[in-house]
Each structure stands twice: as C-alpha cells, then as structure tokens.
Design a protein around this motif. Structure first.
Motif, PDB file in Angstrom:
ATOM      1  N   LEU A   1       1.012  -1.352   0.000  1.00 39.58           N
ATOM      2  CA  LEU A   1      -0.534  -0.027  -0.358  1.00 39.58           C
ATOM      3  C   LEU A   1       0.409   1.025  -0.011  1.00 39.58           C
ATOM      4  CD1 LEU A   1      -2.599  -1.062   2.813  1.00 39.58           C
ATOM      5  CD2 LEU A   1      -2.932  -0.722  -0.167  1.00 39.58           C
ATOM      6  N   GLU A   2       1.895   1.561   0.683  1.00 35.62           N
ATOM      7  CA  GLU A   2       3.004   2.430   0.328  1.00 35.62           C
ATOM      8  C   GLU A   2       3.629   2.374  -0.167  1.00 35.62           C
ATOM      9  OE1 GLU A   2       4.742   2.765   4.580  1.00 35.62           O
ATOM     10  OE2 GLU A   2       4.123   0.958   5.016  1.00 35.62           O
ATOM     11  N   GLY A   3       3.961   1.291  -1.176  1.00 35.77           N
ATOM     12  CA  GLY A   3       4.483   1.565  -2.745  1.00 35.77           C
ATOM     13  C   GLY A   3       3.445   2.684  -3.317  1.00 35.77           C
ATOM     14  N   LYS A   4       2.982   2.838  -2.965  1.00 38.05           N
ATOM     15  CA  LYS A   4       2.313   3.354  -3.822  1.00 38.05           C
ATOM     16  C   LYS A   4       2.961   5.202  -4.371  1.00 38.05           C
ATOM     17  CE  LYS A   4      -2.663   2.408  -3.406  1.00 38.05           C
ATOM     18  NZ  LYS A   4      -4.115   2.848  -2.583  1.00 38.05           N
TER      19      LYS A   4
ATOM     20  N   GLU B   1       5.965 -11.068  -8.590  1.00 38.52           N
ATOM     21  CA  GLU B   1       5.102 -12.062  -9.296  1.00 38.52           C
ATOM     22  C   GLU B   1       4.603 -11.322 -10.654  1.00 38.52           C
ATOM     23  OE1 GLU B   1       3.333 -15.830  -8.169  1.00 38.52           O
ATOM     24  OE2 GLU B   1       5.526 -17.094  -7.868  1.00 38.52           O
ATOM     25  N   LYS B   2       3.084 -10.339  -9.681  1.00 40.70           N
ATOM     26  CA  LYS B   2       2.641  -9.324 -10.124  1.00 40.70           C
ATOM     27  C   LYS B   2       2.823  -8.276 -10.724  1.00 40.70           C
ATOM     28  CE  LYS B   2      -0.463 -12.133  -8.746  1.00 40.70           C
ATOM     29  NZ  LYS B   2      -1.012 -13.050 -10.048  1.00 40.70           N
ATOM     30  N   LYS B   3       2.730  -7.635 -12.329  1.00 42.82           N
ATOM     31  CA  LYS B   3       3.093  -6.692 -12.863  1.00 42.82           C
ATOM     32  C   LYS B   3       2.625  -5.120 -11.892  1.00 42.82           C
ATOM     33  CE  LYS B   3       5.401  -9.355 -15.863  1.00 42.82           C
ATOM     34  NZ  LYS B   3       6.614  -9.908 -14.802  1.00 42.82           N
ATOM     35  N   THR B   4       0.967  -4.648 -11.616  1.00 41.81           N
ATOM     36  CA  THR B   4       0.520  -3.558 -11.174  1.00 41.81           C
ATOM     37  C   THR B   4       0.826  -3.828 -10.120  1.00 41.81           C
ATOM     38  OG1 THR B   4      -1.181  -4.726 -11.288  1.00 41.81           O
ATOM     39  CG2 THR B   4      -0.137  -3.735 -13.285  1.00 41.81           C
ATOM     40  N   LEU B   5       1.087  -2.353  -9.442  1.00 46.17           N
ATOM     41  CA  LEU B   5       0.909  -2.282  -8.180  1.00 46.17           C
ATOM     42  C   LEU B   5      -0.309  -2.457  -7.984  1.00 46.17           C
ATOM     43  CD1 LEU B   5       2.456  -1.569  -5.488  1.00 46.17           C
ATOM     44  CD2 LEU B   5       0.879   1.492  -5.913  1.00 46.17           C
ATOM     45  N   ASP B   6      -1.381  -2.641  -7.920  1.00 47.82           N
ATOM     46  CA  ASP B   6      -3.271  -3.086  -8.012  1.00 47.82           C
ATOM     47  C   ASP B   6      -3.040  -4.584  -8.024  1.00 47.82           C
ATOM     48  OD1 ASP B   6      -3.877  -0.397  -7.760  1.00 47.82           O
ATOM     49  OD2 ASP B   6      -5.173  -0.608  -9.482  1.00 47.82           O
TER      50      ASP B   6
ATOM     51  N   VAL C   1      -2.766  -9.348  -4.110  1.00 51.23           N
ATOM     52  CA  VAL C   1      -2.583 -10.726  -3.768  1.00 51.23           C
ATOM     53  C   VAL C   1      -1.415 -10.634  -2.536  1.00 51.23           C
ATOM     54  CG1 VAL C   1      -0.238 -10.368  -4.435  1.00 51.23           C
ATOM     55  CG2 VAL C   1      -0.946 -12.965  -4.623  1.00 51.23           C
ATOM     56  N   ALA C   2      -0.727  -9.682  -1.985  1.00 48.36           N
ATOM     57  CA  ALA C   2      -0.522  -9.228  -0.386  1.00 48.36           C
ATOM     58  C   ALA C   2      -1.115  -9.458   0.538  1.00 48.36           C
ATOM     59  CB  ALA C   2       0.294  -7.930  -0.324  1.00 48.36           C
TER      60      ALA C   2
END
Length: 178
Positions: free
Chosen positions: A72-75, A114-119, A124-125
C-alpha cells in the motif's frame, strides 16, 4: 477467543478501513485490552520488535500483513521493487530467529513480485496475508479437535482428575491468530 462475550482474533483487518490492521497489544495484558492500529510497515515492524505481538504463528501473520501494508505504501515510492525488498528486510530483522516471520515475508515477497501492476501486487498481498491468518486459525482448531480425545483419555486414566499440560514456548490463543 471471547473477551467480555465478544470474539476476537489476535490480529484482524479493520472492518471500517481495510488499509488498517488491528492487533491486541499484548504488553498491556492482563490489566488492559488495548487494540492497536497498524497502518505502515514500520509500525508493523515496531510491533513485532517491541513484542506487541508474541508467538511464532502470530508473528508470521503480522509480518504477512506488514508486507501488505508495504505494498500500500508503495504507491508513493519511486522504486517499488527496492521498497518491497527493503520492507521485507526491515520485517525480517525485527526477530532474526523467527522462522514463521521469515517464511511469511518470503512467501509474500515472492507472490508480490510475480504481479506486474501495483493494484495486483496489493490484491495478492492482502489475499495471501488473509490466507496465512485463516490457515493458522484453522490449524489451531484442528489441534484442539485432535487433542481433545487424547486429553479426555488421560483424564479417564486419572479417574477424572485434571490433566496438566506443560508448554515450552508462548502457547495459547494469543500466540496464534485464534
């Protein structure tokens, strides 16, 4: 576990805000029930390091939610992958010998990467942190189901006397999710 007639887990997602993880701050027990909000990976790391949460299963679940909060903070981060690696290291360094902690963080990090987009990383997290917590609660229920007949047999052999069980670690519902 029921406290004053209300069922609690030792960690859960705030029903009003899924970006907040709530824990029972165990440092104040048994005198006070304090619910603590965790909104950042740093707050989560502090809660683990300072023993707001205790017990291997609960520490693992808390770390899994910590990685969710890190996504979430990765935004607001320029280098998301570096941020997530740094967050994983922050969490793992809180209790370097905690096997459940490292396991949960490594599992989360692998799934997130493994996932490409932040969403999708956030989704997945969150999903996997919930899965880790649910599996722990289910495992504990199974331990009780399998253990009860053994304890009953021991009690019968002692003519209905109380059976004492000695544990060698933090055990019980506060050491686990439920």
């Amino acid at each position: 576990m029921k406290i004053n007639g209300e069922h609690y887990h030792s960690i859960w997602v705030d029903k009003k805000n899924p970006n907040t993880i709530q824990i029972i701050d165990q440092r104040h027990l048994p005198h006070k029930l304090i619910i603590e909000d965790l909104k950042t990976v740093k707050e989560t790391a502090d809660a683990i390091r300072e023993m707001h949460v205790r017990g291997a299963p609960l520490i693992g679940a808390t770390a899994a939610y910590g990685m969710y909060l890190a996504t979430l903070e990765g935004k607001s981060k320029n280098n998301l992958d570096q941020w997530l690696e740094s967050s994983a290291n922050l969490l793992k360094n809180t209790r370097p010998t905690a096997v459940n902690l490292a396991w949960a963080v490594d599992q989360q990090l692998a799934l997130i990467q493994e996932k490409k987009t932040l969403d999708k990383k956030i989704t997945v997290a969150f999903s996997n942190a919930n899965k880790i917590a649910e599996e722990d609660a289910n495992n504990c229920a199974l331990i009780g189901q399998f253990g009860l007949p053994l304890i009953q047999q021991l009690s019968q052999k002692k003519n209905g006397a109380v059976v004492n069980i000695l544990t060698h670690c933090n055990a019980g519902w506060l050491a686990c999710v439920d």
